[in-house]
Design a protein around this motif. Structure first.
Motif, PDB file in Angstrom:
ATOM      1  N   LYS A  35       0.839  -1.201   0.000  1.00 13.96           N
ATOM      2  CA  LYS A  35       0.000   0.000   0.000  1.00 13.96           C
ATOM      3  C   LYS A  35       0.875   1.252   0.000  1.00 13.96           C
ATOM      4  O   LYS A  35       1.904   1.282   0.657  1.00 13.96           O
ATOM      5  N   ILE A  36       0.458   2.256  -0.721  1.00 13.13           N
ATOM      6  CA  ILE A  36       1.138   3.547  -0.710  1.00 13.13           C
ATOM      7  C   ILE A  36       0.444   4.377   0.361  1.00 13.13           C
ATOM      8  O   ILE A  36      -0.760   4.641   0.282  1.00 13.13           O
ATOM      9  N   GLY A  37       1.201   4.748   1.389  1.00 10.95           N
ATOM     10  CA  GLY A  37       0.634   5.471   2.519  1.00 10.95           C
ATOM     11  C   GLY A  37       0.300   6.920   2.189  1.00 10.95           C
ATOM     12  O   GLY A  37       0.806   7.499   1.226  1.00 10.95           O
ATOM     13  N   ALA A  38      -0.552   7.510   3.019  1.00 17.69           N
ATOM     14  CA  ALA A  38      -0.938   8.910   2.843  1.00 17.69           C
ATOM     15  C   ALA A  38       0.292   9.797   2.985  1.00 17.69           C
ATOM     16  O   ALA A  38       1.068   9.659   3.923  1.00 17.69           O
ATOM     17  N   GLY A  39       0.512  10.666   2.037  1.00 21.14           N
ATOM     18  CA  GLY A  39       1.643  11.577   2.055  1.00 21.14           C
ATOM     19  C   GLY A  39       2.955  10.959   1.594  1.00 21.14           C
ATOM     20  O   GLY A  39       3.966  11.638   1.507  1.00 21.14           O
ATOM     21  N   GLU A  40       2.945   9.667   1.304  1.00 21.94           N
ATOM     22  CA  GLU A  40       4.151   8.986   0.829  1.00 21.94           C
ATOM     23  C   GLU A  40       4.379   9.348  -0.645  1.00 21.94           C
ATOM     24  O   GLU A  40       3.447   9.335  -1.440  1.00 21.94           O
ATOM     25  N   PRO A  41       5.628   9.673  -1.029  1.00 24.67           N
ATOM     26  CA  PRO A  41       5.874  10.063  -2.421  1.00 24.67           C
ATOM     27  C   PRO A  41       5.693   8.879  -3.376  1.00 24.67           C
ATOM     28  O   PRO A  41       6.197   7.783  -3.123  1.00 24.67           O
ATOM     29  N   TRP A  42       4.919   9.106  -4.448  1.00 25.66           N
ATOM     30  CA  TRP A  42       4.724   8.082  -5.477  1.00 25.66           C
ATOM     31  C   TRP A  42       4.680   8.741  -6.848  1.00 25.66           C
ATOM     32  O   TRP A  42       4.451   9.940  -6.966  1.00 25.66           O
ATOM     33  N   ILE A  43       4.944   7.945  -7.861  1.00 28.36           N
ATOM     34  CA  ILE A  43       4.908   8.453  -9.231  1.00 28.36           C
ATOM     35  C   ILE A  43       4.076   7.500 -10.081  1.00 28.36           C
ATOM     36  O   ILE A  43       3.794   6.376  -9.680  1.00 28.36           O
ATOM     37  N   ASP A  44       3.665   7.976 -11.246  1.00 30.66           N
ATOM     38  CA  ASP A  44       3.009   7.061 -12.182  1.00 30.66           C
ATOM     39  C   ASP A  44       4.114   6.424 -13.023  1.00 30.66           C
ATOM     40  O   ASP A  44       4.836   7.083 -13.749  1.00 30.66           O
ATOM     41  N   GLU A  45       4.301   5.126 -12.838  1.00 31.60           N
ATOM     42  CA  GLU A  45       5.396   4.382 -13.453  1.00 31.60           C
ATOM     43  C   GLU A  45       4.924   3.691 -14.722  1.00 31.60           C
ATOM     44  O   GLU A  45       3.848   3.100 -14.757  1.00 31.60           O
ATOM     45  N   HIS A  46       5.741   3.790 -15.761  1.00 36.37           N
ATOM     46  CA  HIS A  46       5.467   3.032 -16.984  1.00 36.37           C
ATOM     47  C   HIS A  46       5.906   1.593 -16.722  1.00 36.37           C
ATOM     48  O   HIS A  46       7.067   1.353 -16.397  1.00 36.37           O
ATOM     49  N   LEU A  47       5.013   0.641 -16.854  1.00 35.03           N
ATOM     50  CA  LEU A  47       5.336  -0.759 -16.594  1.00 35.03           C
ATOM     51  C   LEU A  47       6.371  -1.252 -17.599  1.00 35.03           C
ATOM     52  O   LEU A  47       7.322  -1.918 -17.229  1.00 35.03           O
ATOM     53  N   ARG A  48       6.179  -0.927 -18.865  1.00 33.87           N
ATOM     54  CA  ARG A  48       7.201  -1.176 -19.882  1.00 33.87           C
ATOM     55  C   ARG A  48       7.758   0.192 -20.252  1.00 33.87           C
ATOM     56  O   ARG A  48       7.026   1.060 -20.726  1.00 33.87           O
ATOM     57  N   ALA A  49       9.020   0.385 -20.032  1.00 41.05           N
ATOM     58  CA  ALA A  49       9.657   1.687 -20.222  1.00 41.05           C
ATOM     59  C   ALA A  49       9.433   2.211 -21.645  1.00 41.05           C
ATOM     60  O   ALA A  49       9.409   1.430 -22.605  1.00 41.05           O
ATOM     61  N   LEU A  50       9.274   3.521 -21.758  1.00 39.94           N
ATOM     62  CA  LEU A  50       9.088   4.136 -23.076  1.00 39.94           C
ATOM     63  C   LEU A  50      10.263   3.821 -23.993  1.00 39.94           C
ATOM     64  O   LEU A  50      10.084   3.585 -25.182  1.00 39.94           O
ATOM     65  N   GLY A  51      11.449   3.804 -23.427  1.00 42.90           N
ATOM     66  CA  GLY A  51      12.647   3.529 -24.207  1.00 42.90           C
ATOM     67  C   GLY A  51      12.755   2.089 -24.678  1.00 42.90           C
ATOM     68  O   GLY A  51      13.607   1.747 -25.491  1.00 42.90           O
ATOM     69  N   LEU A  52      11.879   1.220 -24.168  1.00 42.76           N
ATOM     70  CA  LEU A  52      11.875  -0.182 -24.579  1.00 42.76           C
ATOM     71  C   LEU A  52      10.612  -0.530 -25.354  1.00 42.76           C
ATOM     72  O   LEU A  52      10.210  -1.688 -25.427  1.00 42.76           O
ATOM     73  N   GLY A  53       9.973   0.491 -25.900  1.00 37.31           N
ATOM     74  CA  GLY A  53       8.788   0.251 -26.731  1.00 37.31           C
ATOM     75  C   GLY A  53       7.475   0.403 -26.003  1.00 37.31           C
ATOM     76  O   GLY A  53       6.423   0.101 -26.555  1.00 37.31           O
ATOM     77  N   GLY A  54       7.487   0.863 -24.750  1.00 34.33           N
ATOM     78  CA  GLY A  54       6.256   1.080 -24.005  1.00 34.33           C
ATOM     79  C   GLY A  54       5.507   2.294 -24.519  1.00 34.33           C
ATOM     80  O   GLY A  54       6.037   3.102 -25.288  1.00 34.33           O
ATOM     81  N   THR A  55       4.264   2.422 -24.101  1.00 36.01           N
ATOM     82  CA  THR A  55       3.425   3.545 -24.541  1.00 36.01           C
ATOM     83  C   THR A  55       2.990   4.371 -23.338  1.00 36.01           C
ATOM     84  O   THR A  55       3.188   3.983 -22.186  1.00 36.01           O
TER      85      THR A  55
END
Length: 125
Positions: A35-55
């Motif tokens: 679980k990501i806690g309240a106030g804990e820093p998080w980002i939206d992560e690309h599961l397959r990196a853009l540099g590896l053909g992700g969208t």
């Protein structure tokens, strides 16, 4: 068809899209599943990196702890290392050579050929 390597531009999410992404994954990190806690820093992560053909599609994104995402990106076998290798492989496949500095006289990259007796002669193209 060749795979897209490192040419997809990154597109940030709006605050509303980030909220929807967080709620879709029920506030769980896509990398460690905690679980990501309240106030804990998080980002939206690309599961397959853009540099590896992700969208930038929503199906390729998920919330991740900042520390988990950094480990995925910068780790020993992380995304950056895999992207660099994919670019090298693609460039080699396409016949693109990188110059590492000025050509040494007598080397293949110079306009001169060194003969066995030590003399130089102009390389014919």
């Amino acid at each position: 068809m060749t795979e897209d390597v490192g040419t997809t531009p990154r597109k940030p999410l709006t605050p509303t899209q980030r909220l929807k992404l967080f709620e879709t994954f029920e506030g769980r990190c896509v990398l460690c599943e905690r679980k990501i806690g309240a106030g804990e820093p998080w980002i939206d992560e690309h599961l397959r990196a853009l540099g590896l053909g992700g969208t930038n599609a929503a199906e390729n994104r998920g919330p991740a702890h900042k520390a988990c995402a950094d480990a995925k990106t910068h780790g020993k076998d992380g995304d950056l290392a895999r992207i660099a290798k994919a670019k090298r492989v693609k460039m080699r496949h396409l016949g693109i050579r990188q110059r590492k500095g000025p050509a040494i006289p007598g080397s293949r990259d110079s306009g001169w050929k060194r003969k066995l007796d030590g003399t130089l002669e102009r390389r014919s193209k």
